[in-house]
Design a protein around this motif. Structure first.
Motif, short mmCIF file in Angstrom:
data_model
loop_
_atom_site.label_atom_id
_atom_site.label_comp_id
_atom_site.label_asym_id
_atom_site.label_seq_id
_atom_site.Cartn_x
_atom_site.Cartn_y
_atom_site.Cartn_z
N GLY A 423 -9.54 1.14 13.01
CA GLY A 423 -9.09 0.85 12.01
C GLY A 423 -7.72 -0.53 11.91
O GLY A 423 -7.55 -0.93 12.56
N ALA A 424 -7.05 -0.05 10.48
CA ALA A 424 -6.41 -1.49 10.02
C ALA A 424 -5.07 -0.84 9.72
O ALA A 424 -4.87 0.06 9.28
CB ALA A 424 -6.51 -2.35 9.23
N TRP A 425 -3.89 -1.23 9.52
CA TRP A 425 -2.78 -0.67 8.67
C TRP A 425 -1.11 -1.50 9.77
O TRP A 425 -1.46 -2.54 10.19
CB TRP A 425 -2.22 1.02 10.43
N MET A 426 -0.58 -1.28 8.91
CA MET A 426 1.07 -1.99 8.92
C MET A 426 2.12 -1.17 9.18
O MET A 426 2.16 0.10 8.85
CB MET A 426 1.52 -2.61 7.37
N HIS A 469 -5.67 -6.62 2.40
CA HIS A 469 -4.63 -5.58 1.90
C HIS A 469 -3.47 -5.44 2.76
O HIS A 469 -2.85 -4.83 2.22
CB HIS A 469 -6.11 -5.05 2.17
N GLU A 470 -4.27 -5.24 4.66
CA GLU A 470 -2.89 -5.07 5.18
C GLU A 470 -1.45 -6.42 4.89
O GLU A 470 -0.61 -6.03 5.00
CB GLU A 470 -3.19 -4.97 6.75
N ALA A 474 2.42 -5.77 4.30
CA ALA A 474 3.32 -6.50 4.72
C ALA A 474 4.34 -6.64 3.82
O ALA A 474 5.73 -6.56 3.65
CB ALA A 474 2.95 -7.40 5.19
N LEU A 475 4.03 -7.59 2.47
CA LEU A 475 4.72 -7.82 1.04
C LEU A 475 5.78 -6.48 0.58
O LEU A 475 6.33 -6.86 0.18
CB LEU A 475 3.87 -8.92 0.23
N PHE A 499 -1.30 1.07 -3.53
CA PHE A 499 -1.76 0.03 -4.78
C PHE A 499 -0.98 -1.26 -4.72
O PHE A 499 -2.15 -2.04 -4.64
CB PHE A 499 -0.62 0.84 -5.43
N PRO A 500 -0.23 -1.55 -4.20
CA PRO A 500 0.37 -2.52 -4.02
C PRO A 500 -1.61 -3.83 -2.66
O PRO A 500 -0.63 -4.87 -2.85
CB PRO A 500 1.89 -3.43 -2.77
N SER A 501 -1.16 -2.75 -1.77
CA SER A 501 -1.54 -3.15 -0.89
C SER A 501 -3.29 -3.91 -1.61
O SER A 501 -4.31 -4.68 -1.45
CB SER A 501 -2.51 -3.23 0.72
N GLN A 502 -3.77 -3.21 -2.07
CA GLN A 502 -5.38 -3.03 -3.04
C GLN A 502 -4.67 -3.99 -4.11
O GLN A 502 -6.13 -4.68 -4.47
CB GLN A 502 -5.66 -1.64 -3.30
#
Length: 682
Positions: A423-426, A469-470, A474-475, A499-502
């Motif tokens: 997967g992918a994650w922050m 997205h990821e 981070a932002l 929401f912010p990542s999307q």
């Protein structure tokens, strides 16, 4: 162990953990001292003056546990991104102990009494000082009550047992998943079985096989999803079938994750009942923006029928394409992606493999993701080769604001490896807090196939989306501007955090961003302008499939967590439960398995998304509405970026997120932009 690097704050920039000095033997002593120190700090709070103050109780609680936070943030980053036998043993040992430590704090009657006293006098905070103070007190009280602070002694004793069992089971699920995914890699003896893959992918498969001890063979590693990306490329139908079966069978059988999932769901059902909730879903959504299970079910109910209708239409078109190519077989799950790519190539003149040379990782990252962040928010990133991460593949970037001021550090860990979960994650190594004087240090993990040395990493369009997205997550962490770490960055309700990542995905296809990063890796030629329109049209073709695949996983998660008591799961077989749940949801579509089956559904059985996987599409309602605002032309993108940052990203959890959205947008969220985006209107 006086030389343990965790025993004092890091002296590196932004308190980046000193990974070059950290050894596996440092973790357990640091965890143990960290827990002991925090309990001593709690004891000091509860032995204070009989009349508590906000400063000597709530602020002191926020300051407590500094050592434990340092070691936990570093360790769990390692455990998910570069695990070893030693770290797995430490994780199995420490997980239930951390659960017990958390219970020791939140079930401390003297500490809760002080919180309750302050809550009863909260009017003294209203209109005085920072509103963040009042919200912190209110949210702490919510957390204590939800943690069982009001239970009697017998109830608290059972709750402690349940929490310890759940922590151990979740750790076991995650470790089993990593092992089963590595073991399920499909080993092939003949190179011709890889027909359809690029030369670079074939070379990577040979390297995978060597890593697994199969010299002279080729191995296709699995990602942690049902529909493996490689299914779109493999020409050999039987190889595709074997890949799909290997993917779908992970975690089922005796003494595997399927059995563990039943146990976890039963423990959660018992805990929810103990805390006074009808089921775990009701417990989980109470402090989310959704608030009630009925609100979630109402939204999901609007989506299933139209999504299935779209997928049925797509299936008929794929079956027709198969017949037109002389294939007489019935459309099966392992055919869907392959024939979707053939239809896209023919109908829209879009060849996914031919696009990859335009999406080279370095260009996408620097000239795409970072460039977009500069256009929208005015920030810049500079690589710090003098700072090291926890693995040689990790890159460290310093982040600067529009005025040149320092914001924090961004670490990028982009490549797959056997020691990394799928997967992918922050995640965060350091959270921003003006109370503690810290700035954010955030990590993005992806699982892009690492190319041979000296060869560029070429991405799929979906990889590009994941990268944007990821970085949106981070932002969210980097832009945090709050006093208390309780509220920093992504410390918001689970159904708001996506929401912010999307929203950040929107910049991947904006003309001024796309043109900056899409250049052919060999010729340097820009991607033809008309290709974007064809790509977007081709993407819309698969909307039905993607929505059904997602909803299948969402409603499977929901079914596991709507169980009213543990007795309801007695003797349950995970595969049978899953089949019945999908049938009841109207999503038992053999050709479209859910994005995650129970045996490898890490989000809900070893992550924080239990009864929360709905949050992706719940957040997408806000996302689609916000994208419409960004594109309405009422102000420049840079001006809007600043509004979005200050109103939402910087606030973290210091304000009610949905109230902040409504204030920012001037009204409640509108679902229509989402329905239009996914082809579900009407």
């Amino acid at each position: 162990m006086t030389s343990n690097p965790f025993f004092a704050p890091s002296t590196l920039p932004y308190q980046l953990p000193p990974f070059a000095e950290i050894r596996e033997e440092h973790y357990l002593p640091a965890f143990e001292r960290g827990m002991a120190e925090q309990l001593a700090e709690i004891a000091e709070i509860t032995s204070g003056p009989a009349t508590p103050t906000f400063a000597d109780t709530v602020v002191a609680l926020e300051r407590s546990g500094a050592l434990l936070t340092r070691v936990a943030n570093a360790f769990f980053t390692i455990a998910s991104s570069d695990s070893t036998g030693a770290t797995k043993a430490i994780e199995a040992d420490i997980a239930p102990r951390l659960a017990a430590h958390r219970d020791a704090i939140y079930l401390d009657p003297a500490l809760f009494a002080r919180i309750e006293t302050l809550y009863e006098r909260r009017g003294e905070l209203e209109g005085h000082g920072d509103p963040e103070d009042l919200r912190l007190l209110e949210q702490y009280r919510v957390r204590f009550v939800r943690a069982g602070a009001r239970l009697d002694a017998e109830g608290q004793a059972r709750l402690r047992e349940l929490n310890a069992e759940l922590a151990s089971a979740a750790t076991e699920f995650g470790q089993n998943l990593l092992e089963s995914t590595n073991a399920a890699a499909l080993v092939l003896d003949r190179e011709d079985e890889l027909a359809g893959l690029t030369a670079a992918a074939v070379t990577a498969a040979a390297r995978n096989a060597r890593d697994l001890g199969h010299d002279g063979a080729w191995a296709l590693r699995l990602q942690n999803v049902s529909n493996q990306p490689v299914l779109a490329e493999l020409v050999d139908r039987d190889v595709r079938r074997r890949v799909m079966n290997a993917s779908l069978s992970r975690g089922f059988g005796e003494d595997t994750n399927g059995v563990l999932a039943v146990r976890i769901a039963a423990l959660r059902a018992e805990r929810a009942a103990l805390l006074g909730f009808a089921d775990h879903a009701a417990y989980a959504v109470q402090d989310q923006t959704a608030k009630t299970p009925e609100a979630v079910e109402e939204m999901l109910g609007r989506l299933v029928g139209p999504a299935v209708a779209n997928a049925d239409r797509e299936a008929r078109e794929l079956a027709e394409a198969m017949r037109g190519a002389g294939a007489e077989a019935e459309l099966r799950a392992w055919d869907w992606q392959y024939w979707s790519e053939r239809v896209r190539a023919e109908r829209f003149s879009v060849d996914a493999e031919a696009l990859r040379p335009y999406f080279e990782l370095e260009r996408v990252l620097i000239d795409g993701v970072f460039h977009a962040a500069g256009l929208v928010f005015g920030i810049t990133l500079r690589e710090r080769t003098d700072l090291v991460g926890y693995h040689p593949d990790v890159r460290v970037f310093e982040v600067f604001d529009a005025d040149g001021g320092a914001l924090g550090l961004f670490l990028g860990d982009f490549f797959a490896r056997p020691s990394k979960r799928g997967g992918a994650w922050m995640s965060e190594l350091v959270a921003q807090s003006t109370l503690l004087g810290t700035r954010a240090v955030v990590v993005n993990n992806l699982n892009i196939a690492k190319p041979p040395a000296g060869t560029p990493a070429l991405l799929s369009w979906d990889n590009v989306r994941t990268l944007f997205h990821e970085f949106g997550h981070a932002l969210h962490g980097l832009f945090s501007d709050v006093r208390y770490p309780f509220f920093a960055g992504t410390e918001v309700p689970r159904d708001f955090v996506e929401f912010p990542s999307q929203v950040n995905e929107m910049w991947m296809s904006r003309p001024e961003v796309l043109a900056n990063y899409t250049r052919h890796v060999e010729t340097g030629e820009p991607m033809p302008a008309e290709l974007l329109e064809r790509m977007e049209a081709a993407e819309r073709f698969g909307t039905g499939f993607r929505t059904v695949e997602y909803l299948g996983a969402t409603l499977l998660d929901w079914a596991w967590h709507r169980v009213p008591n543990p007795e309801a799961l007695a003797g349950t077989d995970a595969a049978a439960f899953e089949e019945e749940a999908l049938r009841k949801a109207g999503l038992a579509i053999a050709a479209i398995p859910p994005r995650y089956r129970t045996g490898y559904f890490a989000h809900i059985f070893s992550g924080g998304y239990a009864a929360g996987y709905y949050s992706y599409i719940w957040s997408e309602v806000l996302d689609a509405d916000t994208v419409a605002w960004f594109e309405d032309g009422s102000a420049s993108i840079r001006e809007k970026g600043e509004i979005f940052r200050r109103a939402l990203l910087a606030r973290g959890g210091s304000v009610d997120p949905l109230a902040a959205f409504e204030s920012f947008r001037g009204r409640a969220p509108d679902i229509e932009p989402l329905l239009a985006r996914r082809g579900l209107s009407g």
